[in-house]
Design a protein around this motif. Structure first.
Motif, PDB file in Angstrom:
ATOM      1  N   LEU A  78      44.852 -74.045  34.895  1.00  0.00           N
ATOM      2  CA  LEU A  78      45.237 -74.959  33.164  1.00  0.00           C
ATOM      3  C   LEU A  78      44.974 -73.705  32.267  1.00  0.00           C
ATOM      4  N   ALA A  79      46.268 -73.824  31.651  1.00  0.00           N
ATOM      5  CA  ALA A  79      46.230 -72.701  30.491  1.00  0.00           C
ATOM      6  C   ALA A  79      46.213 -73.318  29.078  1.00  0.00           C
ATOM      7  N   PHE A  80      45.333 -72.853  28.506  1.00  0.00           N
ATOM      8  CA  PHE A  80      45.454 -73.098  26.634  1.00  0.00           C
ATOM      9  C   PHE A  80      45.362 -72.435  26.042  1.00  0.00           C
ATOM     10  N   VAL A  81      46.270 -73.165  24.910  1.00  0.00           N
ATOM     11  CA  VAL A  81      46.494 -72.221  23.265  1.00  0.00           C
ATOM     12  C   VAL A  81      46.507 -73.349  21.853  1.00  0.00           C
ATOM     13  N   PRO A  82      44.830 -72.494  21.996  1.00  0.00           N
ATOM     14  CA  PRO A  82      44.068 -73.137  20.897  1.00  0.00           C
ATOM     15  C   PRO A  82      44.722 -73.397  20.035  1.00  0.00           C
ATOM     16  N   GLN A  83      44.375 -74.520  18.522  1.00  0.00           N
ATOM     17  CA  GLN A  83      44.506 -74.581  17.728  1.00  0.00           C
ATOM     18  C   GLN A  83      43.909 -73.831  16.728  1.00  0.00           C
ATOM     19  N   GLY A  84      44.954 -72.675  16.151  1.00  0.00           N
ATOM     20  CA  GLY A  84      44.386 -71.271  15.082  1.00  0.00           C
ATOM     21  C   GLY A  84      45.185 -70.331  16.214  1.00  0.00           C
ATOM     22  N   ARG A  85      45.751 -70.394  17.218  1.00  0.00           N
ATOM     23  CA  ARG A  85      45.842 -69.668  18.167  1.00  0.00           C
ATOM     24  C   ARG A  85      44.778 -68.894  18.941  1.00  0.00           C
ATOM     25  N   MET A  86      43.764 -68.145  18.070  1.00  0.00           N
ATOM     26  CA  MET A  86      42.416 -67.343  18.634  1.00  0.00           C
ATOM     27  C   MET A  86      42.781 -65.969  19.546  1.00  0.00           C
ATOM     28  N   ILE A  87      44.640 -65.831  18.906  1.00  0.00           N
ATOM     29  CA  ILE A  87      44.594 -63.637  19.661  1.00  0.00           C
ATOM     30  C   ILE A  87      43.543 -62.918  19.324  1.00  0.00           C
ATOM     31  N   PHE A  88      43.473 -61.809  19.441  1.00  0.00           N
ATOM     32  CA  PHE A  88      43.264 -60.874  19.466  1.00  0.00           C
ATOM     33  C   PHE A  88      44.144 -59.953  17.988  1.00  0.00           C
ATOM     34  N   PRO A  89      43.489 -59.860  17.591  1.00  0.00           N
ATOM     35  CA  PRO A  89      43.739 -59.424  15.413  1.00  0.00           C
ATOM     36  C   PRO A  89      44.150 -57.763  15.939  1.00  0.00           C
ATOM     37  N   PHE A  90      42.583 -57.165  16.379  1.00  0.00           N
ATOM     38  CA  PHE A  90      43.350 -55.320  16.675  1.00  0.00           C
ATOM     39  C   PHE A  90      43.739 -55.240  17.947  1.00  0.00           C
ATOM     40  N   LEU A  91      43.649 -55.801  18.812  1.00  0.00           N
ATOM     41  CA  LEU A  91      44.781 -55.500  20.008  1.00  0.00           C
ATOM     42  C   LEU A  91      46.229 -55.288  18.904  1.00  0.00           C
ATOM     43  N   THR A  92      46.790 -54.368  20.414  1.00  0.00           N
ATOM     44  CA  THR A  92      48.385 -54.611  20.000  1.00  0.00           C
ATOM     45  C   THR A  92      48.696 -56.311  20.967  1.00  0.00           C
ATOM     46  N   VAL A  93      50.341 -56.296  20.558  1.00  0.00           N
ATOM     47  CA  VAL A  93      51.034 -57.574  21.456  1.00  0.00           C
ATOM     48  C   VAL A  93      50.407 -57.669  23.428  1.00  0.00           C
ATOM     49  N   ASN A  96      47.278 -57.969  23.996  1.00  0.00           N
ATOM     50  CA  ASN A  96      46.423 -59.303  24.435  1.00  0.00           C
ATOM     51  C   ASN A  96      47.424 -59.891  24.940  1.00  0.00           C
ATOM     52  N   ILE A  97      48.288 -59.777  25.513  1.00  0.00           N
ATOM     53  CA  ILE A  97      49.287 -60.569  26.723  1.00  0.00           C
ATOM     54  C   ILE A  97      48.004 -59.701  27.579  1.00  0.00           C
ATOM     55  N   LEU A  98      48.111 -58.980  27.881  1.00  0.00           N
ATOM     56  CA  LEU A  98      48.157 -58.175  28.831  1.00  0.00           C
ATOM     57  C   LEU A  98      46.085 -58.791  29.686  1.00  0.00           C
ATOM     58  N   THR A  99      45.861 -59.220  28.485  1.00  0.00           N
ATOM     59  CA  THR A  99      43.929 -60.187  28.896  1.00  0.00           C
ATOM     60  C   THR A  99      45.051 -61.450  29.320  1.00  0.00           C
ATOM     61  N   ARG A 126      52.282 -53.268  17.746  1.00  0.00           N
ATOM     62  CA  ARG A 126      52.662 -54.139  16.837  1.00  0.00           C
ATOM     63  C   ARG A 126      50.679 -54.446  16.914  1.00  0.00           C
ATOM     64  N   ARG A 127      49.237 -54.565  16.247  1.00  0.00           N
ATOM     65  CA  ARG A 127      47.987 -55.009  16.714  1.00  0.00           C
ATOM     66  C   ARG A 127      48.562 -56.905  16.311  1.00  0.00           C
ATOM     67  N   LEU A 139      52.980 -64.831  20.762  1.00  0.00           N
ATOM     68  CA  LEU A 139      51.952 -63.923  21.210  1.00  0.00           C
ATOM     69  C   LEU A 139      50.686 -65.259  22.245  1.00  0.00           C
ATOM     70  N   ALA A 140      50.185 -65.920  21.235  1.00  0.00           N
ATOM     71  CA  ALA A 140      49.030 -66.672  22.161  1.00  0.00           C
ATOM     72  C   ALA A 140      50.141 -68.045  23.738  1.00  0.00           C
ATOM     73  N   ILE A 141      51.206 -68.068  23.614  1.00  0.00           N
ATOM     74  CA  ILE A 141      51.501 -68.423  23.699  1.00  0.00           C
ATOM     75  C   ILE A 141      52.533 -68.133  25.299  1.00  0.00           C
ATOM     76  N   ALA A 142      52.376 -66.511  24.878  1.00  0.00           N
ATOM     77  CA  ALA A 142      53.392 -65.884  26.358  1.00  0.00           C
ATOM     78  C   ALA A 142      52.071 -65.366  27.348  1.00  0.00           C
ATOM     79  N   ARG A 143      50.717 -65.125  26.007  1.00  0.00           N
ATOM     80  CA  ARG A 143      49.343 -64.743  26.804  1.00  0.00           C
ATOM     81  C   ARG A 143      48.745 -65.837  27.633  1.00  0.00           C
ATOM     82  N   ALA A 144      48.936 -67.281  27.474  1.00  0.00           N
ATOM     83  CA  ALA A 144      48.899 -68.528  28.341  1.00  0.00           C
ATOM     84  C   ALA A 144      49.498 -67.853  29.583  1.00  0.00           C
TER      85      ALA A 144
END
Length: 229
Positions: A78-93, A96-99, A126-127, A139-144
């Protein structure tokens, strides 16, 4: 694939999800629609394990999920992309994906991610906090997706995104589902997006599923009536 049976969720003593049952087949996309406050987000959070269930069952390919912590549900598919996305703003693109690839410990973003989201390749250094709302959603979808989910759960993915990006996102999700063979469970209020993405529609009202139709049988005005305050 994903089976939800007689699910009941409470906030304190408030009964917010009432005997909800639904199923999601392999590679199927289901949209859960409803007005604000009707239980869409609560339902999705209970499926991923962010909220406890009082009674009922959640199973993925026959394995019980309802008592497992969120990280185990992610490991099971199961993978979840929450409302508001909740990416890490100070990490690069890229960071973020690698997390989302923590289990594999790979330092390489899979080829298909940048093929479907070329803007993320252009901005990989870019951050995340410097991206537009639509780019952050990609980005949030890619991370999921890099966790190779069986089911991608999306909570209000069009929120705060301009209409042209909404259309692009719908087309991309449909193409990704066809190529990567995952299922989608999405809560949404934008009917045009849901019609582009989903095979089947459920309407939730006051914590209960009150309407269900296949895409080919959907009465748009009937769905709009459920969404009207």
């Amino acid at each position: 694939m994903l089976e939800i049976s007689n699910l009941n969720v409470y906030y304190g003593e408030s009964h917010t999800i009432r005997n909800v049952s639904l199923s999601l087949s392999d590679s199927e996309a289901v949209a859960i629609m409803g007005r604000n406050g009707m239980g869409k987000t609560t339902l999705l959070k209970s499926i991923i394990g962010m909220l406890p269930t009082r009674t009922g069952t959640i199973s993925l390919n026959g394995a019980a999920m309802q008592h497992r912590p969120s990280y185990e549900r992610v490991h099971e598919g199961l993978a979840f992309v929450p409302q508001g996305r909740m990416i890490f703003p100070f990490l690069t693109v890229k960071e973020n994906i690698l997390t989302g690839m923590e289990r594999s410990r790979s330092k390489t973003v899979p080829e298909y991610i940048y093929r479907f989201f070329p803007v993320l390749k252009e901005m990989e250094s870019r951050r995340g906090g410097n991206l537009s709302g639509g780019q952050q959603q990609m980005l949030a979808i890619a991370r999921a997706l890099v966790s190779n989910p069986k089911v991608l759960i999306l909570d209000e993915p069009t929120e705060g995104i301009q209409p042209s990006i909404i259309k692009e996102l719908a087309r991309t999700l449909t193409a990704l589902r066809q190529e990567r063979h995952f299922s989608i469970l999405v809560s949404e209020q934008v009917l045009s997006f849901a019609l582009e993405v989903a095979d089947r529609f459920l309407v939730i009202d006051r914590g209960e599923i009150v309407h269900e139709k296949l895409k080919d049988a959907v009465d748009i005005e009937e769905i709009r009536a459920f969404l009207t305050v």
